[in-house]
Design a protein around this motif. Structure first.
Motif, short mmCIF file in Angstrom:
data_model
loop_
_atom_site.label_atom_id
_atom_site.label_comp_id
_atom_site.label_asym_id
_atom_site.label_seq_id
_atom_site.Cartn_x
_atom_site.Cartn_y
_atom_site.Cartn_z
N SER A 36 42.30 138.94 139.77
CA SER A 36 42.71 138.90 138.36
C SER A 36 41.77 138.09 137.49
O SER A 36 41.96 138.01 136.27
N ALA A 37 40.74 137.46 138.07
CA ALA A 37 39.86 136.60 137.29
C ALA A 37 38.41 136.72 137.77
O ALA A 37 38.15 136.76 138.98
N SER A 129 42.90 134.33 134.32
CA SER A 129 42.97 135.78 134.45
C SER A 129 41.93 136.38 133.52
O SER A 129 41.51 135.76 132.55
N GLY A 130 41.50 137.59 133.82
CA GLY A 130 40.52 138.26 132.98
C GLY A 130 39.11 137.79 133.30
O GLY A 130 38.86 137.06 134.25
N SER A 131 38.15 138.24 132.50
CA SER A 131 36.74 137.90 132.71
C SER A 131 36.19 137.21 131.47
O SER A 131 36.75 137.32 130.37
N ILE A 302 41.72 129.05 128.08
CA ILE A 302 42.89 129.94 128.03
C ILE A 302 43.33 130.17 126.60
O ILE A 302 43.58 131.31 126.19
N ASP A 303 43.39 129.10 125.80
CA ASP A 303 43.80 129.23 124.40
C ASP A 303 42.81 130.09 123.62
O ASP A 303 43.21 130.85 122.73
N SER A 304 41.52 129.98 123.94
CA SER A 304 40.51 130.74 123.19
C SER A 304 40.59 132.22 123.47
O SER A 304 40.06 133.04 122.69
N ARG A 305 41.20 132.59 124.57
CA ARG A 305 41.27 134.01 124.94
C ARG A 305 42.59 134.63 124.52
O ARG A 305 42.83 135.82 124.77
#
Length: 306
Positions: A36-37, A129-131, A302-305
């Motif tokens: 997931s990351a 999570s994510g890229s 995390i907040d920036s995404r």
């Protein structure tokens, strides 16, 4: 278009642990890969943006000796640094032109157990999570005071998270004078008045290969910390440092000597001006600082995404 990379700026006086912290953070976050990351991380060293040796400015010490000054903004190719940071934010990777010499300098033991690094890596992996990409920019002169026309404004504004590592004068002096020297760029220094002046407002082809001259080696002359390193640091951060009277060091300061006197050991730092200050006022161990920094960077990313 949204930025493809988050730039974390890690600054502080010489020998405060900036490079060590950046390398640890890069290891921890780059290892956070799972189904997931997928996070890409890399380090940018401000020292890689020094002008060639023959463009480093000179200063005259209190004893009347004329020496090169590597601890001033005039020694840094700020247009190159600013444009490189914008490239990183846009593309999520280092520009091809940027080839690091800093990684050829001595690397000291971080003092952080490998078990701690792996523990923090697992924690980051569980929460991500994510890229995306995170660039850890480390350097002695990255942040600007609030005024808009400051020479470091474009660099400061390209950084999304500003992290500061205080360090006491005594520790800076001990560590700096214990170093063997530094890899530099370019030909040997020439006499004052014969050097070429740095280009200003230049556009740099960041996609080109690094064509800077061969490397040299700089060794601090005797007394360099007291004559140059510490006074320059206090002067350039007087807006951020706090004196024993609770006022900014810059308030009422008159000349470098007065600023240094007001700064004391240099560990009192403002925390109300958009700069995140490491715990411990320069006395905390690297493991304490690392845990604090991992939490800070992780939450900011995390907040920036979102």
């Amino acid at each position: 278009m949204a930025d493809k990379a988050v730039i974390v700026g890690i600054s502080g006086p010489s020998s405060s642990g900036k490079t060590t912290l950046a390398r640890l953070l890069q290891r921890i976050f780059n290892g956070a890969k799972s189904p997931s990351a997928n996070l890409n991380t890399f380090i940018i060293h401000e020292d890689d943006f020094y002008f060639p040796d023959d463009k480093i400015p000179y200063t005259t010490t209190a004893s009347g000796e004329t020496i090169q000054d590597w601890d001033t903004a005039a020694a840094i190719d700020l247009p190159f640094l600013s444009q490189a940071l914008q490239y990183v934010r846009k593309n999520g990777c280092l520009p091809p032109r940027l080839r690091s010499k800093e990684d050829q300098n001595d690397e000291s033991d971080s003092g952080v157990p490998e078990e701690t690094v792996q523990e923090l890596r697992r924690m980051v992996q569980d929460r991500l999570s994510g890229s995306g990409s995170i660039a850890f920019l480390e350097g002695f002169l990255l942040f600007a005071p609030p005024q808009k026309d400051h020479v470091l404004r474009s660099v400061h504004d390209a950084i999304q998270l500003h992290v500061f590592l205080p360090a006491a004068y005594g520790l800076v002096k001990e560590r700096r004078e214990g170093r063997s020297g530094y890899v530099t760029v370019g030909s040997a220094p020439v006499q004052e008045g014969e050097r070429a002046e740095p280009e200003e407002n230049k556009e740099i082809d960041l996609e080109a290969e690094d064509d800077r001259p061969p490397q040299n080696f700089w060794v601090d002359p005797p007394g360099y910390v007291d004559d140059v390193v510490w006074p320059r640091y206090v002067r350039d951060h007087s807006w951020l440092l706090v004196g024993e009277d609770g006022q900014d060091v810059a308030t009422g300061g008159d000349g470098d000597a007065d600023l240094v006197r007001r700064a004391g050991d240099g560990t009192r730092v403002r925390t109300d001006i958009g700069v995140e200050v490491a715990p411990g006022a320069g006395s905390a161990g690297m493991e304490v600082v690392l845990r604090w920094a991992v939490d800070l960077v992780l939450q900011f990313y995390i907040d920036s995404r979102q």
